[in-house]
Design an enzyme around this catalytic site. Structure first.
Site, short mmCIF file in Angstrom:
data_model
loop_
_atom_site.label_atom_id
_atom_site.label_comp_id
_atom_site.label_asym_id
_atom_site.label_seq_id
_atom_site.Cartn_x
_atom_site.Cartn_y
_atom_site.Cartn_z
N ASN A 53 -9.64 -5.79 4.83
CA ASN A 53 -10.87 -6.31 4.26
C ASN A 53 -11.96 -5.25 4.22
OD1 ASN A 53 -9.33 -8.59 4.17
ND2 ASN A 53 -10.97 -9.95 4.88
N GLU A 54 -11.86 -4.26 5.08
CA GLU A 54 -12.81 -3.14 5.01
C GLU A 54 -12.62 -2.40 3.67
OE1 GLU A 54 -11.03 -3.84 7.75
OE2 GLU A 54 -12.60 -4.34 9.21
N GLN A 56 10.07 -5.11 0.93
CA GLN A 56 9.20 -4.09 0.33
C GLN A 56 8.98 -2.93 1.29
OE1 GLN A 56 4.98 -4.88 0.35
NE2 GLN A 56 4.76 -4.14 -1.75
N GLY A 57 9.31 -1.71 0.86
CA GLY A 57 9.11 -0.55 1.70
C GLY A 57 7.94 0.30 1.22
N TYR A 58 6.74 -0.07 1.63
CA TYR A 58 5.55 0.70 1.23
C TYR A 58 4.97 1.42 2.45
CZ TYR A 58 4.73 -1.20 -3.53
OH TYR A 58 4.79 -1.51 -4.86
N SER A 59 4.43 0.63 3.39
CA SER A 59 3.70 1.20 4.54
C SER A 59 4.59 2.07 5.41
CB SER A 59 3.15 0.09 5.42
OG SER A 59 2.11 -0.56 4.78
N GLU A 112 -0.94 -8.69 -9.58
CA GLU A 112 -1.17 -9.75 -8.58
C GLU A 112 -2.60 -10.28 -8.60
OE1 GLU A 112 0.03 -7.78 -4.94
OE2 GLU A 112 1.63 -9.25 -4.71
#
Lengths: 399, 380, 399, 380
Positions: free
Chosen positions: A385-386, A128-131, A246
């Site tokens: 989580n922030e 997966q190429g997201y970030s 998801e």
């Protein structure tokens, strides 16, 4: 309210148990128990995927017409519960659970016909190429650009934290096809062959010494426009769909398996004439986490129950992410305390299940420190989580 | 009542800080760790030259006459450098044990070369079933004529793999859990029957599991009084633990500063991370946890050689509890605030985190020290 | 570094011990041990102030010319340590430690000559008028206004959370004398007679049923301009001076006295054939807090040491506030758990030390629940802990 | 597997919510608490009329045949109202004990009027030295001819001060800590030799210390089997504890909502408090803690009458641990986020906080239940 399964569900549970009894080999179980990374290595994954695929269970949520199993939420819950208890590998999601739903929902017939069978057969391994380096939590600020060049795009940029890019032959990417308007509006979703000239992969070793993620560089990589899923500029919609898809999730059983594993470890860890499990302080530390895991199990069931009724899960999906990641961290932290002086032990060899002979006698100790170190990522990836707490607060404030 | 440093201590601090800055950058450290021993013999020689190996020893023993506060100053500054040389094992554990327990002949034979950087040593005071407690000793030392014969296994011996000399606790009387009946022996690493299984630590050090099978030692191998070794061992472990707390403080100070820098620089959603109040408060908590730890590290240093054992143990255990708790929090949060790159091996952040994690596992974890503290009679 | 006191300091310590041995009566000690509020009641305070004043120790930090003791930081530390260990009352700060330093620093000779002796003698009891209903953490937004009327002001508005206003004959107030410019610039510092026509006091009962704070209403109250301390518009400077003046502080000894009190309570609390103190779980819960208190003690000494050297304490003063308040809360919380089923016990009578006969036999149990409930205020007053963390973060970030 | 409410449960929920809204506002509650008993006999009569007192009993006993899930629905809704009536003591403790242990004659004499709102009752199952454990019983019941004679002291008997009938656990055999040998007796409050020292709770209820000095009881006073009362008592306490967890969830839901409202309205430094990220996250944590507690309260209700004791105890203890921990956090943070006014008696916030605090002290604290949970054999 009740906790009972229907007769059909009980029959399914029986099927799952039989499947696990016959297909989950001791070697696979041991490999899982000695895996300190998020996902199992490719050899283990491939073998397990193949066994699931032979049973028709590799793609539990795909429509039957594409080879899926169309499980109900309760069936998913049952499978996950039994698989966790038995110590089976998890499936690698990038193909089956990530790119496939997007192709099914937004892809054209040619894409469906070509890619979906190859995911099931194991011919294709996806990443997966997201970030990107500059876009962590702020995904929409991504900069990798795809510029039209005849029937193709030329893709230039870089993707970070790409899990299993060193194994994958394909990558699905969010790329910028326009810099007009809102940043989200100029993003498209591309399927790219990892063999394409101009792609290079640099490993990123985690602080535990594991190699699971990578940086992928694109230097004017030629990608047919036919490999775009959906319209140009529809990439953000695809990404959001995937996120919603998801929602819900069944994590508690794996966590409960960790609780049981820690209990065994406490039984097997001597202290003087006794063992840690005999000491109420150790038992209560574990119990405090077990209580939280039980709570998560019910929360998951409540969310599944609501999904089945067609209601959106709301901020609970952010809560599930927070619970799962923070409990996993707390459990690996307790494991470190159980390991005692051996919490400083570092076994550099990988994969752990392939090593013969263990310095400390108990091979489980080799997993504990890297597990603790790697699990720090759980509160960072898939939306920190922030960010998840921001989402929950917005919901509670009704804003 | 005074918490300022002496002029000498300030000079020591500056010289260690300068050394870390000039010779122990993150990249230089990588190169050092790639050497065969996992550390640099050259750096070790430098330590000796600068007198750091001799710092905490009496002048009569060839030392510089420094006390635990001097050690605190040195270790806090070295903590920022994440040094991998066997200073803790050789100087603060084995060296101090020889200094406190050894007779003149033993000091001449082992302590003198140790201070000069010519001998590496380790202390093997723990066993598997004892976990963090040095008072559990199953290894036995029996008289065979004039000699001693040692049999047993010692666990997690820090830098025991590269030590020329290992000080081993063994039972000369009593059952495994009895405080009395423990004695300390100086065992040359090349003794017949001694075998070592080397392992690495997550923070770039090494250790070993040590097996003694009918190891034969001369009478002079006994360090200190027979059967009364636990008091000596505990005193040495406590002083070393106090020093280790200072090392942890150094690592926390560095991590807090590095994290603050990152928050100022890194932008998300159009503003620096430092603009987010939740991250600001996390940083404030990192700062406070570091200061909590610093305060108790100072107290531990001031009491590390206290004559009253309860006073010493209370101060050291309090410091070790706080260093463990603070180290965990500061390390975890530094990683979290860095996001993805905090988990990579590329940045120093993860390495400080690993050091802090490992420090808690050494010389008694926070759990173990809390239990020891709670078992003490009340203060004032 | 060293922990030793000088010969002079040891002599002072001896003086303090002798003073406490002779002046701290059993009745005063018992009243302190049964006080669930921040400050002791006026009768107890008055008696203790008088005893301190006779010894010349009521105003440890005032210059000698005004009757102060001019203690060094170490002397303060010694006194606080001994007083806490002995269980002596704390002095009520509004006169001695709050208004007096402002008068000494900014007041004119007439004000000094009139007010300072009356504080020492106990003729005047002061309260503080800072907070208002609309201005909590944002003090500069205060609205109570003082309008010139000949040689006087007319003061109108209201002050909230005014501790001991029901006992005080004087109040010092921040009031708005101008609405021009920055909000801080229009604030002045006034000394007001509580007998003035137009002042009324409404009690505010805390959730524990205690009456310690009040709301004070000013309805066109006539106050001579001569009662202004400093220039018009200098009120904010006075307030800030006071804040800085209060920096440092010695709280740890009182907290350590609470630790010892909890230890005694655990000794005296049976569980079956045994007592709580026999159980390592209880001992370790207390030990974990004791470690934190010891840490605070050294931090306080470090700050004092720096103050003595003339260095500013920096963000540590915010840290001391946070530590002190959060530890106090944690200790009262542990006390509740020790009380067990009696943590729900509510004794409505006040003051507790004046009640004869106790329902539960052990009179200490009557203090525990109100103490826990009232202590929730500790993280709110004197600058919420959220504000304190903002301040620390600003310092760490170098902003 | 289904987590939705039945139509009947939804109607019950609505009717209780409506009652709380219409008849139990914060101001109405104040007036109720000012009445001589500290609660309202009229409200009690209303409860009876609406069938709430009869809800969790079999139809054969004159009840509505509801189960623990129905109780959960009712208690969660009542939790928002901070009711002070003796529902827990009379219905869920004493009533259920009579229903589960009583014979037909006992039910006719005591349970029937109880369901009709004509009899208040309490359960005296705890003693000072036992703290939260009902298994520690020093109070003795001895046969004197046909009769029983009870001597001893019971502690913290919820609403025991106003009860017409108190069910008292007493030892008919064995030593104080033995599980066997405990029996349950129905003791009319006006019995000679029974004395009660009333006290108030921080959340507006009452309780008493109960002394039994040669209290003489007829043979029919024995409820359930002689010497085997602990099983009955634990079952009743567990079912009541499950219900109490639901009450705690109701209070947490209300507190989170009230706090969110306050953060939206209150301005500081020119913006609503809701704009501060640290406060947002605190609110998110309050929400999550409430949901954690809700999930386990549901599980406890589903297992509150489980045949397998371990299953029941695990579910109830898990819920009670979480309710205690969550209740403390949510209560404390609600006060903190309200600032000064959160501590005053004027606002409901402090009263929810006090209720949550008191709930943890009743029917076994979080500590006690964690220890019970940890002592259980492992699950799956």
């Amino acid at each position: 309210m009740d906790l009972q399964f229907s007769a059909e569900e009980r029959a399914f549970q029986q099927d799952v148990r039989e499947f696990l009894a016959s297909e989950l080999t001791p070697e696979l179980k041991r490999a899982v128990s000695l895996t300190p990374t998020v996902f199992v290595e490719k050899d283990i994954a491939d073998e397990w995927h193949a066994r699931l695929n032979r049973r028709g269970w590799l793609a539990p949520l795909w429509p039957r017409q594409y080879g899926g199993a169309e499980w109900t939420p309760v069936q998913q819950f049952i499978y996950e519960s039994e698989a966790a208890r038995a110590g089976a590998p998890t499936t690698i999601p990038m193909g089956v659970r990530m790119v496939a739903p997007v192709i099914i929902r937004f892809g054209n017939e040619a894409q469906k016909a070509y890619y979906l069978p190859r995911i099931l057969s194991g011919e294709d391994t996806w990443c997966q190429g997201y970030s990107e380096p500059g876009s962590g939590s702020d995904l929409a600020s991504l900069k990798t650009r795809a510029e039209p060049d005849g029937e193709d795009y030329r893709v230039t940029g870089t993707k970070l934290w790409t899990t299993h890019a060193h194994y994958a032959n394909r990558i699905f990417c969010l790329v910028r096809t326009s810099s007009e308007g809102r940043p989200q509006a100029g993003i498209s979703f591309l399927l790219i062959d990892m063999d394409s000239p101009g792609i290079s992969v640099t490993p990123i070793r985690s602080l535990s010494g594991d190699h699971e993620v990578n940086q992928v560089f694109f230097d004017s990589v030629r990608v047919p426009q036919a490999n775009r899923v959906g319209d140009e500029g529809q990439g953000w919609t695809c990404a959001k769909f995937l996120l919603e898809h998801e929602r819900g999730g069944v994590f508690s059983h794996r966590l409960m398996a960790m609780v049981q594993e820690l209990r065994r470890l406490m039984v097997d860890t001597p202290e003087g004439e006794s063992a840690l499990i005999e000491d109420p302080r150790w038992r209560e530390r574990l119990a405090a986490l077990e209580v939280r895991v039980l709570s998560l199990e019910v929360t998951e069931m409540r969310v599944l129950s609501r999904l089945r009724a067609g209601d959106p899960p709301g901020a609970e999906s952010s809560m599930l992410k927070i619970e799962w990641s923070e409990l996993q961290q707390a459990l690996t932290e307790l494991a470190m305390d159980i390991a005692g002086p051996y919490a400083q032990f570092f076994e550099p060899g990988r994969p752990l299940y392939a090593l013969a002979g263990h310095t400390l006698g108990d091979e489980r100790l080799a997993r504990i420190p890297p597990d603790y170190l790697n699990t720090r990522a759980a509160t960072i990836f898939a939306g920190t989580n922030e960010i998840q707490r921001n989402i929950i607060a917005r919901m509670v404030l009704g804003a | 009542m005074d918490f300022s440093l002496t002029e000498e201590q300030r000079l020591l601090q500056e010289s260690v800080q300068r050394f870390v800055q000039d010779s122990y950058s993150f990249e230089q450290r990588r190169a050092i760790m790639a050497q065969p021993d996992g550390f640099s013999r050259d750096t070790w020689a430098q330590f000796a030259e600068m007198g750091w190996l001799a710092l905490p020893f009496d002048e009569a023993d060839g030392g510089l006459g420094g006390g635990p506060v001097d050690t605190l100053v040195m270790l806090e500054a070295l903590g920022e450098g994440l040094v991998v040389e066997p200073l803790m094992a050789t100087v603060l554990l084995a060296g101090r044990a020889l200094a406190c327990g050894g007779d003149d002949a033993q000091k001449a034979e082992w302590l003198t070369p140790l201070l000069e950087g010519r001998l590496l040593a380790a202390l093997a005071a723990h066993e598997r079933r004892g976990r963090h407690a040095p008072g559990w000793v199953e290894t036995r030392a029996a008289r065979v004529g004039e000699h001693w014969r040692l049999d047993g296994e010692k666990s997690a011996v820090l830098h025991g793999d590269c030590a020329d000399l290992v000080l081993v606790s063994a039972r000369t009387a009593g059952s495994p859990e009895e405080p009395k009946g423990i004695s300390l022996f100086a065992v040359p690493a090349d003794s017949d029957g001694l075998s070592r299984q080397r392992w690495q630590t997550i923070d770039g050090l090494s250790a070993c599991e040590l097996t003694l099978a009918a190891v034969k030692l001369p009478p002079e191998a006994l360090v200190g009084e027979q059967d009364a070794g636990l008091g000596l061992i505990e005193a040495v472990l406590d002083e070393a633990a106090a020093a280790q707390c200072a090392e942890a403080v150094g690592a926390m100070v560095a991590l807090t500063r590095i994290t603050a820098d990152y928050l100022r620089q890194r932008k998300q959603f159009g503003q620096p991370l430092a603009a987010f109040q939740v991250l600001q408060h996390r940083l404030a908590d990192m700062f406070m946890d570091t200061e909590r730890s610093r305060s108790l590290a100072v107290m531990a240093a001031l009491q590390a050689r206290a004559g009253d054992v309860v006073t010493r143990q209370r101060a050291v255990s309090a410091a070790k509890v706080q260093a463990g708790r603070s180290g965990r929090f500061v390390g975890q949060q530094a990683v979290q605030l860095h996001g993805g790159i905090g988990i990579s091996d590329e940045l120093s952040v993860g390495h400080y985190f690993k050091r802090l994690t490992a420090l808690d596992a050494r010389l008694g974890s926070a759990d173990w020290h809390l239990a020891r503290f709670a078992a003490q009679p009340a203060s004032g």
